[in-house]
Enzyme design. Sequence first.
Site, PDB file in Angstrom:
ATOM      1  N   GLU A  30       0.879  -1.164   0.000  1.00 46.47           N
ATOM      2  CA  GLU A  30       0.000   0.000   0.000  1.00 46.47           C
ATOM      3  C   GLU A  30       0.923   1.222   0.000  1.00 46.47           C
ATOM      4  O   GLU A  30       1.804   1.325   0.853  1.00 46.47           O
ATOM      5  CB  GLU A  30      -0.868   0.002   1.267  1.00 46.47           C
ATOM      6  CG  GLU A  30      -1.817   1.165   1.280  1.00 46.47           C
ATOM      7  CD  GLU A  30      -2.815   1.145   2.434  1.00 46.47           C
ATOM      8  OE1 GLU A  30      -2.812   0.190   3.241  1.00 46.47           O
ATOM      9  OE2 GLU A  30      -3.594   2.111   2.507  1.00 46.47           O
ATOM     10  N   ARG A  33       5.843 -12.982   9.611  1.00 45.59           N
ATOM     11  CA  ARG A  33       6.534 -11.755   9.225  1.00 45.59           C
ATOM     12  C   ARG A  33       7.914 -11.715   9.859  1.00 45.59           C
ATOM     13  O   ARG A  33       8.189 -12.401  10.837  1.00 45.59           O
ATOM     14  CB  ARG A  33       5.712 -10.528   9.599  1.00 45.59           C
ATOM     15  CG  ARG A  33       5.371 -10.395  11.061  1.00 45.59           C
ATOM     16  CD  ARG A  33       4.244  -9.390  11.269  1.00 45.59           C
ATOM     17  NE  ARG A  33       4.624  -8.036  10.945  1.00 45.59           N
ATOM     18  CZ  ARG A  33       4.016  -7.269  10.035  1.00 45.59           C
ATOM     19  NH1 ARG A  33       3.006  -7.726   9.360  1.00 45.59           N
ATOM     20  NH2 ARG A  33       4.415  -6.045   9.831  1.00 45.59           N
ATOM     21  N   LYS A  35       5.021   0.252  10.452  1.00 45.31           N
ATOM     22  CA  LYS A  35       4.932   1.552   9.789  1.00 45.31           C
ATOM     23  C   LYS A  35       4.561   2.650  10.782  1.00 45.31           C
ATOM     24  O   LYS A  35       5.098   3.743  10.732  1.00 45.31           O
ATOM     25  CB  LYS A  35       3.864   1.473   8.697  1.00 45.31           C
ATOM     26  CG  LYS A  35       4.388   1.782   7.310  1.00 45.31           C
ATOM     27  CD  LYS A  35       3.274   1.640   6.292  1.00 45.31           C
ATOM     28  CE  LYS A  35       3.546   0.540   5.300  1.00 45.31           C
ATOM     29  NZ  LYS A  35       2.406   0.190   4.466  1.00 45.31           N
TER      30      LYS A  35
HETATM   31  P1  ATP Z   1       3.268  -2.619   8.402  1.00 45.85           P
HETATM   32  O1  ATP Z   1       2.549  -3.772   9.032  1.00 45.85           O
HETATM   33  O2  ATP Z   1       4.690  -2.462   8.794  1.00 45.85           O
HETATM   34  O3  ATP Z   1       2.526  -1.345   8.516  1.00 45.85           O
HETATM   35  P2  ATP Z   1       2.052  -3.338   5.998  1.00 45.85           P
HETATM   36  O4  ATP Z   1       1.825  -4.793   6.042  1.00 45.85           O
HETATM   37  O5  ATP Z   1       0.911  -2.494   6.348  1.00 45.85           O
HETATM   38  O6  ATP Z   1       3.327  -2.978   6.861  1.00 45.85           O
HETATM   39  P3  ATP Z   1       1.940  -3.289   3.186  1.00 45.85           P
HETATM   40  O7  ATP Z   1       2.280  -2.183   2.271  1.00 45.85           O
HETATM   41  O8  ATP Z   1       0.521  -3.676   3.325  1.00 45.85           O
HETATM   42  O9  ATP Z   1       2.545  -2.879   4.582  1.00 45.85           O
HETATM   43  O10 ATP Z   1       2.818  -4.573   2.904  1.00 45.85           O
HETATM   44  C1  ATP Z   1       3.140  -5.058   1.631  1.00 45.85           C
HETATM   45  C2  ATP Z   1       3.550  -6.494   1.767  1.00 45.85           C
HETATM   46  O11 ATP Z   1       4.667  -6.632   2.635  1.00 45.85           O
HETATM   47  C3  ATP Z   1       2.440  -7.339   2.342  1.00 45.85           C
HETATM   48  O12 ATP Z   1       2.301  -8.492   1.558  1.00 45.85           O
HETATM   49  C4  ATP Z   1       2.896  -7.644   3.733  1.00 45.85           C
HETATM   50  O13 ATP Z   1       2.407  -8.874   4.170  1.00 45.85           O
HETATM   51  C5  ATP Z   1       4.420  -7.646   3.591  1.00 45.85           C
HETATM   52  N1  ATP Z   1       5.064  -7.325   4.851  1.00 45.85           N
HETATM   53  C6  ATP Z   1       4.865  -6.229   5.618  1.00 45.85           C
HETATM   54  N2  ATP Z   1       5.599  -6.296   6.735  1.00 45.85           N
HETATM   55  C7  ATP Z   1       6.301  -7.461   6.688  1.00 45.85           C
HETATM   56  C8  ATP Z   1       7.247  -8.114   7.558  1.00 45.85           C
HETATM   57  N3  ATP Z   1       7.609  -7.580   8.709  1.00 45.85           N
HETATM   58  N4  ATP Z   1       7.753  -9.306   7.160  1.00 45.85           N
HETATM   59  C9  ATP Z   1       7.395  -9.841   5.995  1.00 45.85           C
HETATM   60  N5  ATP Z   1       6.518  -9.296   5.142  1.00 45.85           N
HETATM   61  C10 ATP Z   1       5.963  -8.117   5.470  1.00 45.85           C
END
Ligand code: ATP
Length: 599
Positions: free
Chosen positions: A61, A296, A306
């Site tokens: 996103e 994760r 984030k």
């Molecule tokens: P955050 O949880 O840090 O705010 P997010 O998941 O909201 O991050 P996205 O932009 O939705 O951020 O993530 C894009 C992709 O990265 C998704 O498929 C998500 O599952 C993956 N992702 C995010 N954080 C991690 C992590 N710590 N380890 C592995 N994959 C991750």
Amino acid sequence: MSSPNHPAATPAANFIRNIVEADIAAGKHAQRHWAGQPGTASEHAAAPLDPAKLRTRFPPEPNGYLHFGHAKSILLNFGLAAQYGGRCHLRFDDTNPEKEDQEYVDSIIDAVKWLGCSWEQDGETNLYYASNYFDRMAAFAEYLISAGHAYVDSQSAEEMRANRGTLTQPGTDSPFRGRSIAENMDLFKRMQAGEFPDGTHILRARIDMASPNINLRDPAIYRIRHATHHNTGDTWCVYPMYTFAHPIEDALENITHSICTLEFEAQRPFYDWLLERLAEGGLLQRPLPQQIEFSRLNLTYVVLSKRKLIQLVEEKHVSGWDDPRMPTLVGARRRGYSPEGFRLFADRIGVSKNDSLIDYVLFEDAMREVMNESDLRRVAVLDPVKLIIDNYPEGQTEDCFAPNHPLHPELGQRSMPFSRELWIEGEDFMEVPSKGYRRLFPGNMARLRYGYVVECTGCDKDENGKVVAVHCNYLPETKSGTPGADSVKVKGNLHWVSAAHACEAEIRLYDRLFKVPAPGARREGDAPELERDFLDDINPDSIRTIRAQLEPSLRDARAEERFQFERHGYFVADRVDSAAGNPDFNRTVTLKDSWGKAS
Ligand code: ATP
Ligand code: MG
């Protein structure tokens, strides 16, 4: 915290790879067609077979900068596609109009490229924006209404929440659940036409308000939001919910394996329900994408959320998203961490469903290993003190030769000017040596690496007793690389740069941003009422700025060029001001871990 063993270079377990291999062996996806772009069942059906054996995607996103956790996901998805003859799509999951921005889109594109991943493969360019599917999503929502699978609910948000039930109690049907198909269709059309203010109506899937899985209790799929979207502008005033949009994006794009983190596990039944309904209606090609969850990345000494990263930036605990102490990919780049190091690290930690906290040392060791192999050696004196060679002619200069890389003679040598006055490290001289000290002290001999053996004769001090210059004499027959250089045996070996030729630079010595392994987490012995704040765990000594003397060739270093400074660690040239030359340097990591030992 114990220092980890050095794991073998063979990749760790990755259960998703096993699933992919089994699917390919079974020919599960071999009969899918691909229209050359995302499409519905009929659009794909009219096109040839999909040349890709599998399709994965990385779906960020665009509401923030990518962090180390995203790197794990990027390398996993692009890596599987590359390994098994597939494609990986970069898809901006930009269905939420409020938080998204072009700035983030640009930085995500840069970061994915920087990691060495490409969405351009075999003539395909698989870069997509979920917001380009809004038309289709709305049409699919209308199909669900027409098939009796969705209805417009007009309860208030509070009523909806109250009627949702709990983990132990079933939910209660909305009084609007029985609306006719015609009425639902009319209301949804008018929602789209902008007749209603935000929050007055919402489109919900009609599944089961008594489902033990709360996510199946008639989840919301479309909401009214009068907001300008960064891609579609004011075209829409209804926007799909993430849980509705994401499966559709996957299916339109022919994604075979939709890999996400574990928190989406409970959403999988809705993911499957939705795609089944749409495939039944002939809208989506089968086989449908399969959602697969993995744990994760969690790392010690950093935060990877984030929300917390935004807080660090907004409250100015760091200089910005690209502060070299931030676990963002823009930060990593300025810190000097290498994409190859990220790959090695990702291979080693593997992919599983077990939540674990990975020791930061493992990350740093992967970086060290890659950089030891790749980075050219240079000399930098970080705490300069003058060394005056009293028997060396004033005004004379000669070349000394140093290998660019001790493991790779083919990378050649560079010359370093040698002259009467040199800079050496303050710690390489002791007026009164401690036990076992082998470098310079009055009466002792040591080698100036790549140069001569010198014998220390004394030092000059200022009025406070601080050493301002060290004196010595050199032994002319001991020049490195000449016959007889070894005739005088010495134990100490020190680095130096010629004072007249050195390039002075600012160097930032970075250390960990947090002083504890799990910032903000409760610790043993904490009183029950104590709540910790991750900001209280910030390491107050995470940056130290010094002025150093570097060998002259470093004057021409380009931004992001990395070197091993002998005896000190790995450093990267930061934001070179091209006109002036003389870059600043950031320390990426020391040669050895000092945290593992300390704790
Ligand atoms: P955050 O949880 O840090 O705010 P997010 O998941 O909201 O991050 P996205 O932009 O939705 O951020 O993530 C894009 C992709 O990265 C998704 O498929 C998500 O599952 C993956 N992702 C995010 N954080 C991690 C992590 N710590 N380890 C592995 N994959 C991750
Ligand atoms: Mg997310």
